[in-house]
Each structure stands twice: as structure tokens, then as C-alpha cells.
Write an enzyme that holds these catalytic residues in place. Structure first.
Site, PDB file in Angstrom:
ATOM      1  N   HIS A 143       0.617  -1.199   0.176  1.00  0.00           N
ATOM      2  CA  HIS A 143      -0.064   0.112  -0.084  1.00  0.00           C
ATOM      3  C   HIS A 143       0.752   1.286  -0.141  1.00  0.00           C
ATOM      4  O   HIS A 143       2.108   1.079   0.283  1.00  0.00           O
ATOM      5  CB  HIS A 143      -0.859  -0.143   1.272  1.00  0.00           C
ATOM      6  CG  HIS A 143      -0.241   0.101   2.362  1.00  0.00           C
ATOM      7  ND1 HIS A 143       0.489   1.281   2.935  1.00  0.00           N
ATOM      8  CD2 HIS A 143       0.213  -0.961   3.487  1.00  0.00           C
ATOM      9  CE1 HIS A 143       0.909   0.854   4.034  1.00  0.00           C
ATOM     10  NE2 HIS A 143       0.871  -0.342   4.361  1.00  0.00           N
ATOM     11  N   GLU A 183      -2.126  -6.762   7.661  1.00  0.00           N
ATOM     12  CA  GLU A 183      -0.934  -6.648   8.066  1.00  0.00           C
ATOM     13  C   GLU A 183      -0.694  -7.625   9.427  1.00  0.00           C
ATOM     14  O   GLU A 183      -1.789  -7.970   9.967  1.00  0.00           O
ATOM     15  CB  GLU A 183      -0.650  -5.133   8.514  1.00  0.00           C
ATOM     16  CG  GLU A 183       0.810  -4.766   9.029  1.00  0.00           C
ATOM     17  CD  GLU A 183       1.922  -5.120   8.125  1.00  0.00           C
ATOM     18  OE1 GLU A 183       2.103  -6.677   7.994  1.00  0.00           O
ATOM     19  OE2 GLU A 183       3.046  -4.194   7.780  1.00  0.00           O
TER      20      GLU A 183
END
EC number: 3.1.3.46
Length: 274
Positions: A11, A89
């Protein structure tokens, strides 16, 4: 042979990335202005790639990155992005929302190295790897199903039940070596059953790629340094893999990495004054 391409992108930057504050899963920060520009640059870099499937972590920073990349794509503007919690994550527990230096201090106090240390309430590296392995096996099964669909269509054509010009070869430019895969040369060898984009996170990706290399014996570019393999991808870093497996046997994938954590698309941005 079942064959698919996998492009994995981290990202874009968030305010917390810039300030070196851990986000993990509990802090759902949006992209910063810089992060949106990075995502746009990655989208332009990948704009000529016709993806068949797009997956993203369901955390906001990844969702915004995936959406921005697809907006820039010449072929896939209407593709549905599928959000998957397995791509989140690593969970850092009590360290989330705190400076990275706090995590390092916790690890030192526990007598452990920081990347290997698991703060209270966090995920172990083995748990993260299990998520990555589960998701990768899901992608392999998806590609096998696409292959089986194509075989069924070919059988129908052979039985005179349907006419078909032939399965398209999805445009794929290997940005790392400059090789274009198309229908003009070696069509059968370069055919893809799926061309998949995944948007995820730095620590997760490092663990996933470690699984590729250590467990699945992924072939790496000869120019890759060991330090690059163990480092976290830069924001919107691009990694690209080609996966082959004979006779739909997911236990024996042949994985070739053509580039890892590449960020050449950010070169112009890095010269800007922001």
C-alpha cells in the site's frame, strides 16, 4: 500445465508510515497525499497489465491503493476488487499505535531480535506465514479452476457444440526485464490461466515472500541481494512472480520471481519538492 502471474504491491504511504508508528491491524489510517500519488504512479506503471482478479487487504490503506491502481488501468476499470482479511498486516498487539522504537525497546527487554519478537496480543511470524500460505493455496486453487473451465470449453469446441476463437493471452509486460508476453510468439508457453493483482502490507509481504523462498524454493533474480530479501518493501513497491504447476498439483509449484520490491515508478516523485 497450470500457469498464473502474481503481482504483489504494498500500500501507499500513510501519515503513520512517515512518522514510523506501527499500524498493524488496529490502526486503520487512510493514505496521505503522498500515498495517493504513490498509488497513482504504481497504477500508471501497471496500466498495460490486464488483470483477471484483484485482491486487497480489507484495511483502508490497502483498499485505497488497490482502487487507485485499478482506476489507472487501461483494461480493468470495472473489475471487482475482492477484500480478504488474510492479507492484513501482521497484528502487533499492544505495540500498535506506538512508535517503532517502542517495539524495538520491548524486544530488547525480552532479549529478542525485533523482527522475531511478538508483543503481547500480537501475531507470531508463524501465524502470519500460515495466513499467507492459506491465501496462496487459495490462489493456486483459483487458477486450477480457471484452467478446468478452459479445458471444458475446449472439449465443447471439440464436440462441435460451440465455436471459439481461442483463449486470450492476457497482456503482461515484465517491467523488470522488458519482455512482453503476447500471442505473437510462443503462445502456448506464455498462456496464463490467471493474472492476479494483490495489494497488502510490508511485514506481511516480507513473511509471504520468505515462505516462497524458504519453503517453496522460489527462483530469484540473479541481481537480487540478500539484504533486499529480508527488507520490507517500500510503499507501493512491486513484486512479480510466475507460478507453474504440473497437472494441477498444488504441492509442487514452480515459482519464478522476476522482480522484488521494485519502486522505479517513484523515481520522478522522489525528485519533487513536497
Amino acid at each position: 500445465m497450470v500457469r498464473f502471474a502474481l503481482t504483489v504491491v504494498r500500500h501507499g504511504e500513510t501519515r503513520y508510515n512517515k512518522d514510523k508508528i506501527l499500524q498493524g491491524q488496529g490502526v486503520d489510517e487512510p493514505l496521505s497525499a503522498t500515498g495517493f500519488r504513490q498509488a497513482g504512479a504504481a497504477g500508471i506503471f501497471l496500466s498495460n497489465v490486464k488483470f483477471t482478479h484483484v485482491f486487497s487487504s480489507d484495511l483502508l490503506r490497502a483498499k485505497q491503493t488497490a482502487s487507485t491502481i485499478i482506476e489507472k488501468n487501461k483494461f480493468c476499470k470495472d473489475i471487482v476488487i475482492q477484500y480478504d482479511a488474510r492479507l492484513r498486516e501482521r497484528k502487533y498487539g499492544i505495540a500498535e499505535g506506538r512508535p517503532l522504537n517502542d517495539l524495538k525497546a520491548m524486544a530488547k527487554a525480552a532479549g529478542e531480535q525485533c523482527p522475531l519478537f511478538t508483543p503481547s496480543g500480537g501475531e507470531t511470524l508463524d501465524e502470519v506465514r500460515a495466513r499467507a500460505k492459506d491465501f496462496f493455496e487459495f490462489l493456486c486453487q483459483l487458477s486450477i479452476e480457471e484452467y478446468q473451465k478452459e479445458q471444458a470449453v475446449q472439449d465443447m469446441v471439440g464436440n462441435g457444440l460451440e465455436t471459439l476463437e481461442g483463449r486470450p493471452v492476457f497482456p503482461l509486460r515484465n517491467h523488470c526485464s522488458g519482455i512482453e508476453l503476447n500471442s505473437d510468439t510462443d503462445r502456448a508457453g506464455k498462456m496464463l490461466n490467471a493474472n492476479i493483482l494483490v495489494v497488502s502490507h510490508g511485514a506481511y509481504m516480507r513473511n509471504w515472500f520468505g515462505y516462497f523462498v524458504l519453503d517453496l524454493k522460489c527462483t530469484l533474480p540473479s541481481t537480487l541481494k540478500k539484504s533486499q530479501l529480508s527488507s520490507v518493501s517500500p510503499n507501493t513497491g512491486v513484486s512479480h512472480f510466475i507460478i507453474n504447476f504440473e497437472n494441477g498439483d498444488m504441492n509442487k509449484p514452480e515459482i519464478n520471481c522476476t522482480c522484488l520490491n521494485q519502486n522505479d515508478h517513484l523515481a520522478d516523485m522522489n525528485t519533487e519538492k513536497v
